[in-house]
Structures are given as structure tokens and as C-alpha cells.
Write a protein that holds these residues in place. Structure first.
Motif: not given
Length: 144
Positions: A42-46, A83-88, A104-110
């Protein structure tokens, strides 16, 4: 502007302030991992609001604190888009265990121009697996 952005992100970093709020946990680690993966989809879709609400029931964060963080995030989102543009999308980065009951689970929202790290701290306690705390910010350099 950057200071304000940092303050908002710091405010979005949740820590446990109350021992009076307990979540009913999930029975297994793969179940909690599915929840964080789905939130990051969901975060990755913005859709940050939906992402946060999707795991709210598994946190031990008091409702008032969580609601405050939701409001701050909503106010911050227009700045992210500018600032960062569209979610991808999103990307899973790392699973790091401390003993057998904390991970600890680490992700990147791009986004087009930046990645935002999200970190979930999950704990297996008496009530099962819960999200003890989590954070996200605009400092991918902190991952190194």
C-alpha cells in the motif's frame, strides 16, 4: 522547510509510551511478515494512510498517539510528492533477528527521486507477534 520535514518525520517515529494498551498478536512470524509486506504494498502505491491503518490493530501504540501520527502523516504527504516525485513501489531490504522473539524488518518505499526507509520492530510476547514500534523517514543514508 527541511527542519519542519524532519520534525514531522521524527514525530511519525513511534515509541511506546503506555503499558496500558496491548494488541492481540498473531500466532506465527510468517503471519506478521505478511502484514508488513501488505502494508508496504500500500505504501509503495502512495497510500500511506491505508498502509498505516492496515497494521494498527497489531501495534501496542496507544490509540491517541497513533491517531496523532496519522494526522501528521496526512499533513506531510503533499511535501513528499513535491520533493520526491511519484510513488513507484517498495522493496524488502532486511530481516534481522535478536534472539528468537524480536525481529527488525526493513523496507524501502520508493519514489521517482528518493527512497524512504520503513522499519518495523516485531516482538513475540504472551499475546503472540505484535508490532512493538515502527518508523519511517526520508533518510535512506541511515541504512548504511
Amino acid at each position: 522547510m527541511k527542519r519542519r520535514l524532519s520534525r514531522i518525520l521524527i514525530a511519525a517515529t513511534l515509541t511506546i509510551c503506555s503499558a496500558t494498551s496491548f494488541a492481540q498478536g498473531l500466532a506465527t512470524f510468517p503471519e506478521i511478515r505478511k502484514v508488513t509486506d501488505a502494508a508496504m504494498e500500500l505504501a509503495g502505491k502512495g497510500d500511506i494512510d491505508a498502509a498505516l491503518k492496515s497494521f494498527r490493530h497489531l501495534t501496542i501504540i496507544p490509540k491517541a498517539e497513533f491517531d496523532s501520527m496519522l494526522a501528521q502523516s496526512a499533513a506531510y504527504l503533499p511535501t513528499v510528492a513535491t520533493r520526491y516525485g511519484n510513488p513507484i513501489g517498495q522493496e524488502f531490504i532486511e530481516e534481522k533477528w535478536v534472539g528468537k522473539s524480536m525481529v527488525r524488518l526493513t523496507y524501502l518505499q520508493k519514489y521517482d527521486n528518493q527512497a524512504m526507509p520503513w522499519v518495523f520492530f516485531c516482538y513475540q510476547g504472551k499475546s503472540g507477534w505484535v508490532i512493538h514500534t515502527f518508523r519511517y523517514n526520508d533518510k535512506p543514508q541511515d541504512l548504511f
